[in-house]
Design an enzyme around this catalytic site. Structure first.
Site, short mmCIF file in Angstrom:
data_model
loop_
_atom_site.label_atom_id
_atom_site.label_comp_id
_atom_site.label_asym_id
_atom_site.label_seq_id
_atom_site.Cartn_x
_atom_site.Cartn_y
_atom_site.Cartn_z
N ASP A 1 7.10 -6.86 11.48
CA ASP A 1 7.21 -6.03 12.69
C ASP A 1 8.62 -6.15 13.26
O ASP A 1 9.18 -7.24 13.35
CB ASP A 1 6.17 -6.50 13.72
CG ASP A 1 5.96 -5.48 14.81
OD1 ASP A 1 4.86 -4.90 14.89
OD2 ASP A 1 6.91 -5.26 15.60
N ILE A 2 9.18 -5.00 13.64
CA ILE A 2 10.58 -4.97 14.11
C ILE A 2 10.73 -5.65 15.48
O ILE A 2 11.82 -6.12 15.82
CB ILE A 2 11.10 -3.51 14.12
CG1 ILE A 2 12.61 -3.44 14.00
CG2 ILE A 2 10.61 -2.73 15.32
CD1 ILE A 2 13.14 -2.07 13.64
N ASN B 1 -4.75 -2.10 17.28
CA ASN B 1 -4.69 -1.39 18.55
C ASN B 1 -5.22 0.02 18.28
O ASN B 1 -4.81 0.66 17.30
CB ASN B 1 -3.26 -1.33 19.09
CG ASN B 1 -2.73 -2.71 19.44
OD1 ASN B 1 -3.49 -3.59 19.81
ND2 ASN B 1 -1.43 -2.90 19.29
N GLN C 1 -1.97 1.47 21.14
CA GLN C 1 -1.44 1.96 19.86
C GLN C 1 -0.23 2.85 20.10
O GLN C 1 -0.29 3.79 20.90
CB GLN C 1 -2.52 2.73 19.09
CG GLN C 1 -2.07 3.11 17.68
CD GLN C 1 -3.18 3.77 16.85
OE1 GLN C 1 -4.31 3.96 17.32
NE2 GLN C 1 -2.83 4.12 15.63
N HIS D 1 -2.77 0.55 11.09
CA HIS D 1 -2.12 -0.68 10.63
C HIS D 1 -2.83 -1.87 11.23
O HIS D 1 -3.32 -1.83 12.35
CB HIS D 1 -0.63 -0.71 10.99
CG HIS D 1 -0.36 -0.40 12.43
ND1 HIS D 1 -0.34 0.89 12.93
CD2 HIS D 1 -0.13 -1.22 13.49
CE1 HIS D 1 -0.09 0.85 14.22
NE2 HIS D 1 0.04 -0.41 14.60
N LEU D 2 -2.84 -2.94 10.46
CA LEU D 2 -3.45 -4.20 10.88
C LEU D 2 -2.33 -5.17 11.21
O LEU D 2 -1.43 -5.40 10.38
CB LEU D 2 -4.34 -4.72 9.75
CG LEU D 2 -5.17 -5.97 9.98
CD1 LEU D 2 -6.04 -5.86 11.22
CD2 LEU D 2 -6.03 -6.26 8.75
N HIS D 3 -2.35 -5.72 12.45
CA HIS D 3 -1.36 -6.72 12.84
C HIS D 3 -1.83 -8.09 12.34
O HIS D 3 -2.97 -8.49 12.60
CB HIS D 3 -1.25 -6.81 14.36
CG HIS D 3 -0.66 -5.59 15.02
ND1 HIS D 3 0.65 -5.51 15.44
CD2 HIS D 3 -1.22 -4.39 15.34
CE1 HIS D 3 0.87 -4.34 16.00
NE2 HIS D 3 -0.25 -3.62 15.95
#
Ligand code: AMP
Length: 110
Positions: free
Chosen positions: A32-33, A88, A95, A101-103
């Protein structure tokens, strides 16, 4: 949003750079950025599904494999004591990117 304009579709195709952790025929995982944990990885199906709300019964296998993929990545990156997995969902769920996407977050005690 059309998938041609989707940020994560552009990352999947390599048109936008990312720090890729993992890739196979169905999934890409990258850091993640703006990490919200010492380890914060996003696991993303290559199929453009906007949100959990858009999952269809035909996607059940893919979504199961998404969690399986996350578990394997957690082990690979050394999250042996545990981690958080989260989706999210929708604007009120926080979101921001409408490509499912899965964190994967962890590493707080390292
Ligand atoms: P969400 O709020 O669940 O939609 O999460 C979107 C996540 O994508 C956020 O945690 C962002 O920090 C992350 N993000 C946004 N742009 C990028 C990017 N170019 N590369 C990697 N992660 C990104």
């Amino acid at each position: 949003m059309h998938m041609n304009q989707c940020l994560f579709c552009k990352i999947i195709s390599g048109n936008i750079p990312s720090k890729k952790i993992f890739e196979d025929e169905n999934f890409v995982a990258f850091t993640d950025i703006h990490p919200k944990a010492p380890v914060h990885i996003l696991i993303v199906p290559k199929k453009h599904i906007p949100s959990v709300n858009d999952i269809e019964s035909s996607d059940a296998n893919l979504i199961g494999n998404l969690i399986f993929c996350a578990k394997n990545i957690a082990k690979d990156v050394g999250l042996v004591d545990g981690y958080k997995l989260s989706f999210n969902v929708g604007k009120e769920g926080g979101q921001e990117v409408f490509h499912i996407h899965l964190h994967l977050m962890g590493g707080w005690k390292k």
